[in-house]
Structure formats: C-alpha cells, structure tokens
Design a protein around this motif. Structure first.
Motif, PDB file in Angstrom:
ATOM      1  N   LYS A 136      33.140  -7.138  23.397  1.00 45.17           N
ATOM      2  CA  LYS A 136      32.073  -6.132  23.482  1.00 45.17           C
ATOM      3  C   LYS A 136      32.628  -4.726  23.313  1.00 45.17           C
ATOM      4  CE  LYS A 136      29.059  -8.944  26.456  1.00 45.17           C
ATOM      5  NZ  LYS A 136      28.460  -9.083  27.811  1.00 45.17           N
ATOM      6  N   GLU A 175      35.106  -3.386  28.995  1.00 45.02           N
ATOM      7  CA  GLU A 175      34.039  -2.591  29.608  1.00 45.02           C
ATOM      8  C   GLU A 175      34.493  -2.052  30.963  1.00 45.02           C
ATOM      9  OE1 GLU A 175      30.036  -4.925  28.447  1.00 45.02           O
ATOM     10  OE2 GLU A 175      31.648  -6.172  29.255  1.00 45.02           O
ATOM     11  N   LYS A 221      33.286  -4.161  19.696  1.00 48.06           N
ATOM     12  CA  LYS A 221      32.023  -3.887  18.995  1.00 48.06           C
ATOM     13  C   LYS A 221      31.586  -2.446  19.221  1.00 48.06           C
ATOM     14  CE  LYS A 221      29.999  -8.556  19.033  1.00 48.06           C
ATOM     15  NZ  LYS A 221      28.868  -9.369  19.554  1.00 48.06           N
ATOM     16  N   GLU A 222      31.668  -1.983  20.465  1.00 48.10           N
ATOM     17  CA  GLU A 222      31.266  -0.625  20.797  1.00 48.10           C
ATOM     18  C   GLU A 222      32.131   0.408  20.079  1.00 48.10           C
ATOM     19  OE1 GLU A 222      29.247   2.545  22.295  1.00 48.10           O
ATOM     20  OE2 GLU A 222      28.690   0.418  22.420  1.00 48.10           O
ATOM     21  N   ARG A 276      31.247   0.847  16.335  1.00 49.51           N
ATOM     22  CA  ARG A 276      29.944   1.374  15.934  1.00 49.51           C
ATOM     23  C   ARG A 276      30.048   2.847  15.581  1.00 49.51           C
ATOM     24  NH1 ARG A 276      26.430  -1.359  20.856  1.00 49.51           N
ATOM     25  NH2 ARG A 276      26.453  -3.495  20.038  1.00 49.51           N
TER      26      ARG A 276
END
Length: 357
Positions: free
Chosen positions: A350, A259, A353-354, A357
């Motif tokens: 994370k 991130e 995952k992003e 998507r």
C-alpha cells in the motif's frame, strides 16, 4: 545529500528517552544481563555461516547434478541473507559480543555478501540510524533506481506500477554491492567536509579494492574447479543473490516503508520537530512473526527497539519491546506495530502504491 546539519528538537517530551533508557538499564541490572550477545549468538553465527559455506563446499566437490546444485545455490542464498541479518548486522553495531575483536571478525562476514564494512557502517549505522526516513540523508529510501521510496524523489508515470515490479528489483540488492560501494565511496569522499562523514583513509580504500577482488575470486572459483558451464554458473550466482537480496530488502522495507512510518521534511534551517528518540518511533515499525522467523531475521521484526538501542543485541528485543511500548504509551507517542509478517507486507504494498501516485 544535504550539506547542512540536521537537528532534532522537541522540548515537550524531552524526558521520554531519559526515562526509557533508565528503565532499560534497570532491566539489565535487575536481571544481571549483558547488553551484548552471548553464546546463543555465537552458535547462531556458526549455523548461518554453515548454511552459506557448506553448500559452497559441496558445489566445489563437483559431485552433484545440476538440479541438486540449484538447490545448493538456493541454500547459499538463504545463508547469505541469514549471515547479513543475524551475524553481520549485530557485529557492525558492536552488539554481537562484548569483545570488540569478535565483533570486528564477524562484521567481516559482509565481504562474503560482496559488500564493504566501512560503506555499510557509514550508510547504515551513521546515516540511516541517525536520519531515519529523511530524504537526502537516509540512503535506504533516497534515490533508488526505478523505485520511489521517498516523497522527496521525482515522481514518474511508471511508478504507479512499482508495487508490482519492485520485487524482482529487490532481488538485485546484494549484486549491486559490487558497483555501488565504489560509487558511494566516491560520493562520501566529496562530502567529507560536511563533518557528517569522515574521509576514507588510503588503507580503507585499499581494503575496499582487495575485498572486491576477494569476493570475485570466491564467486568465480566454481567455474575453475568444477564442470559447470558459464551459463550454469551464472544461473546459480543469480539464484544465490536474488534469494538473498529479496529476503534482505523485503525485511528492511517492512520497517520503514509502510503505513504509519513518517517521512518528515526538516525545516529550511535543518530542524526536525521531534526529539531523536521520538523520531525513531515515528519513522519505524515492528511486525509480528513466528519465533523461528524472528530468529532467522536477527530480531529485525523489532525494528523500533533496534533503532532506539542499536548497540544492544537483538536477543534482548522481545523483553525491551514491553518496556518501550509501555513508556511510549505513557508519553502518548505512537508505537507502530503490524500484527503479522503478512500484514506488514500488505502495508508495504500500500505504501508503494501511495508513493507511486
């Protein structure tokens, strides 16, 4: 790979890197220090190579049970990763020693990992460090089989689970060197007219082939001088490379696929709206970790400093981090720092995952 040049432009904060570089230079002058490594890196190199080669010698002795041999294979995996991060990496950046010949010697440790020095320097030093996190330029995030690390890569339904299945794939990193180096050499030869990459010479191609033959001999020798079966050898080989690959890939991912690490898209004319140094801060992250772990991973927890000053040895990064953080704050430039290794790991999950998507 893009055919046109990439340009980094940001006139508003164009003095940032000049000021930062002056402060860093003053630090070395004031403390009468060399920007290269010193005896500490030579000692570390000996330690890391010993963790790889002593267990290898013990395997060749044919004196131990399969259970102990498995433990030795695991140690070799730790040593392989340590050599990659703490020895080969600095040497290929020319920062391990102020003696170019010593850097060349230790850069050759990459051959013990099954890799190739020239390919590494092109992919890592030239493409990754210059065009960090730019799709179709930085091969560390572009075009990975089954794992989507770049917003520019195609999105498939199975990517929604990549935060789960990516980890065993990370363990294949060093195994992939054997085939990947031939493929990338062919690709680089095709784009030699781009002026981004110099064409490979005949001597360099011969070195590539000979290094692969040498690594195959190194890896297969236990089969011929010990009582290991093919199955036992294969298990040990996989333990070595999965251990090394998982460590190496994870550490590198925590720097750029987390991130807050941008993946900017250049304009159609190839312009990136940031100066190169600011781009490095926008696309790179540090993470906190214990001193022993920082020592083992070659200071790669200070990736921001490494990307700004790749020719400076990692032993200086803790001191440089204070200067970089202060200067970035003065120019209102983000300084991406994860609090711990665990926090960086969760941030990478994370990000996967992003991207899935």
């Amino acid at each position: 790979m893009r055919k046109g040049p990439i340009k980094f432009i940001n006139r508003d904060k164009s003095t940032f890197f000049a000021v930062l570089r002056e402060r860093v230079d003053s630090y070395f002058t004031d403390h009468t220090l060399t920007k290269h490594g010193d005896y500490r890196l030579i000692l570390k190199s000996i330690v890391m190579l010993s963790v790889l080669l002593i267990p290898y010698a013990l395997v060749l002795s044919n004196l131990f049970s399969p259970g102990i041999l498995l433990g030795l294979a695991f140690l070799m995996g730790l040593g392989t990763a340590g050599v990659g991060m703490s020895v080969m990496h600095d040497a290929n950046h020319g920062s391990l020693s102020n003696n170019p010949r010593i850097n060349d010697w230790f850069s050759g440790c990459l051959y013990l990992l099954g890799g190739n020095v020239l390919n590494w320097r092109v992919q890592h030093n030239t493409l990754h460090h210059t065009y960090t996190n730019i799709h179709d330029m930085d091969e560390d995030i572009t075009g990975k089989p089954l794992v989507r690390l770049s917003h520019g890569d195609p999105l498939h339904a199975y990517h929604r689970f990549q935060h789960i299945y990516a980890w065993p794939l990370y363990g294949l990193m060093t195994i992939s060197f054997f085939v990947k180096d031939f493929r990338t050499t062919l690709k680089y030869s095709k784009i030699k007219d781009s002026k981004i990459i110099k064409p490979f010479t005949k001597n360099e191609l011969v070195t590539l082939v000979l290094s692969k033959i040498g690594y195959a001999a190194f890896a297969l020798l236990p089969l011929f001088v010990t009582n290991l079966t093919v199955g036992q050898w294969l298990i040990g080989f996989l333990v070595i490379h999965i251990t090394a690959g998982l460590i190496l890939t994870t550490v590198f991912q925590l720097a750029h696929v987390v991130e807050g690490a941008d993946q900017p898209d250049p304009e159609p004319n190839g312009v990136v709206g940031s100066a190169w140094a600011i781009h490095q801060l926008q696309t790179t992250a540090n993470f906190g970790c214990p001193r022993w772990l920082s020592w083992y991973i070659g200071g790669l927890d200070y990736q921001v400093e490494h990307h700004l000053f790749p020719s400076i040895s990692h032993i200086h990064y803790p001191a440089l981090a204070r200067i970089v953080r202060q200067t970035a704050g003065e120019y209102d430039i983000p300084y991406n720092q994860k609090a711990s290794f665990g926090a960086a790991l969760m941030s990478h999950v994370k990000a996967l995952k992003e991207l899935g998507r």
